[in-house]
Design a protein around this motif. Structure first.
Motif, short mmCIF file in Angstrom:
data_model
loop_
_atom_site.label_atom_id
_atom_site.label_comp_id
_atom_site.label_asym_id
_atom_site.label_seq_id
_atom_site.Cartn_x
_atom_site.Cartn_y
_atom_site.Cartn_z
N SER A 63 9.96 3.71 5.80
CA SER A 63 10.83 4.47 6.82
C SER A 63 10.59 4.29 8.19
O SER A 63 11.54 4.10 9.16
CB SER A 63 10.82 6.02 6.47
OG SER A 63 9.61 6.57 6.78
N THR B 257 1.31 7.08 -7.64
CA THR B 257 2.40 8.08 -7.07
C THR B 257 2.18 8.20 -5.62
O THR B 257 2.93 8.09 -4.57
CB THR B 257 2.55 9.46 -7.54
OG1 THR B 257 2.89 9.50 -9.01
CG2 THR B 257 3.47 10.48 -6.82
N ARG B 258 0.85 8.49 -5.14
CA ARG B 258 0.32 8.35 -3.80
C ARG B 258 0.71 6.86 -3.09
O ARG B 258 1.19 6.97 -2.03
CB ARG B 258 -1.28 8.66 -3.75
CG ARG B 258 -1.38 10.24 -3.88
CD ARG B 258 -2.92 10.47 -3.54
NE ARG B 258 -3.86 10.30 -4.65
CZ ARG B 258 -3.96 11.14 -5.73
NH1 ARG B 258 -3.31 11.98 -5.72
NH2 ARG B 258 -4.82 10.76 -6.55
N GLN B 259 0.67 5.95 -3.72
CA GLN B 259 1.00 4.64 -3.18
C GLN B 259 2.55 4.60 -2.82
O GLN B 259 2.82 3.99 -1.83
CB GLN B 259 0.49 3.70 -4.17
CG GLN B 259 -0.81 3.41 -4.16
CD GLN B 259 -1.40 2.27 -5.31
OE1 GLN B 259 -0.76 1.96 -6.38
NE2 GLN B 259 -2.47 1.56 -4.70
N VAL B 260 3.17 4.96 -3.77
CA VAL B 260 4.60 5.12 -3.51
C VAL B 260 5.14 5.90 -2.45
O VAL B 260 5.79 5.37 -1.57
CB VAL B 260 5.33 5.69 -4.83
CG1 VAL B 260 7.11 5.85 -4.71
CG2 VAL B 260 5.42 4.63 -5.98
N GLU B 261 4.32 7.33 -2.38
CA GLU B 261 4.75 7.83 -1.07
C GLU B 261 4.17 7.21 0.09
O GLU B 261 5.06 7.36 1.17
CB GLU B 261 3.89 9.34 -1.12
CG GLU B 261 3.98 10.24 0.03
CD GLU B 261 3.06 10.05 1.11
OE1 GLU B 261 3.61 10.03 2.15
OE2 GLU B 261 2.03 9.41 0.99
N PHE B 262 2.88 6.43 0.21
CA PHE B 262 2.59 5.83 1.19
C PHE B 262 3.43 4.81 1.70
O PHE B 262 3.85 4.70 2.92
CB PHE B 262 1.05 5.47 1.13
CG PHE B 262 0.35 4.77 2.39
CD1 PHE B 262 -0.06 5.56 3.32
CD2 PHE B 262 0.51 3.44 2.61
CE1 PHE B 262 -0.52 4.96 4.54
CE2 PHE B 262 -0.02 2.88 3.45
CZ PHE B 262 -0.66 3.49 4.47
N GLU B 263 3.86 4.06 0.69
CA GLU B 263 4.83 2.65 1.05
C GLU B 263 5.88 3.19 1.31
O GLU B 263 6.67 2.66 2.51
CB GLU B 263 4.79 1.86 -0.15
CG GLU B 263 3.60 1.29 -0.46
CD GLU B 263 2.76 0.48 0.70
OE1 GLU B 263 3.52 -0.20 1.49
OE2 GLU B 263 1.64 0.26 0.55
N ALA B 264 6.73 4.43 1.26
CA ALA B 264 7.94 5.03 1.41
C ALA B 264 7.85 5.25 2.82
O ALA B 264 8.55 5.05 3.68
CB ALA B 264 8.45 5.83 0.25
N MET B 265 6.81 5.82 3.25
CA MET B 265 6.46 6.32 4.49
C MET B 265 6.64 5.22 5.55
O MET B 265 7.18 5.34 6.60
CB MET B 265 5.17 6.98 4.80
CG MET B 265 4.95 7.76 6.14
SD MET B 265 3.97 6.51 7.19
CE MET B 265 2.47 6.33 5.99
#
Length: 153
Positions: free
Chosen positions: A18, A7-15
């Motif tokens: 963007s 989940t942290r990886q998804v958040e980081f990659e989504a950031m």
């Protein structure tokens, strides 16, 4: 692996994704040649749903009416949209995409697709299908949480 790590990886990659929005948007480009992000999004929705009133745009996007009034006024000044009587006889006037707006939206979409095709050129076609499916699933989950589903062609 820690259960929260993916989940942290998804958040980081989504950031990071963007952060790279300038590859697809109008930042640093002539406003006469490329649509602003808000116009691209509003026109895309109108293209899918047909003419929409300020109230319908508010329901679709959750934006306040003053923001929508500014954004639609800018689109009208640029000749991308115009206001028409409600085709179904309602009181509220609706925004519809103009021929110029349709052309500019389609041109910007083609440019965006070209950039994406270049970025995904060395991906296996099945990877692209899985990635698109995962993005759609994430977006549908967000839409479900937000209560504002996006129509899909």
């Amino acid at each position: 692996m820690d259960k929260g790590e993916p989940t942290r990886q998804v958040e980081f990659e989504a950031m990071l994704l963007s952060r790279h929005g300038h590859l697809f948007g109008s930042r640093g480009r002539s406003a006469d040649r490329h649509l602003e992000r808000s116009a691209y999004t509003l026109l895309s929705r109108i293209q899918l749903d047909g003419p929409m009133s300020i109230g319908e745009l508010h329901e679709a996007f959750g934006l306040d009416t003053s923001t929508l009034n500014r954004q639609t006024a800018a689109m009208m000044r640029a000749g991308l949209a115009d206001r028409i009587p409600d085709p179904e006889g309602g009181i509220a006037r609706k925004f519809r995409i103009t021929e110029r707006g349709e052309k500019r939206l389609n041109d910007d979409r083609a440019r965006c697709l070209s950039v994406l095709e270049g970025l995904l050129d060395d991906w296996d076609p099945e990877e692209v299908v899985r990635f698109a499916s995962s993005l759609q699933r994430l977006n549908r989950s967000i839409e479900s949480l937000d209560g504002r589903p996006w129509p899909r062609p």
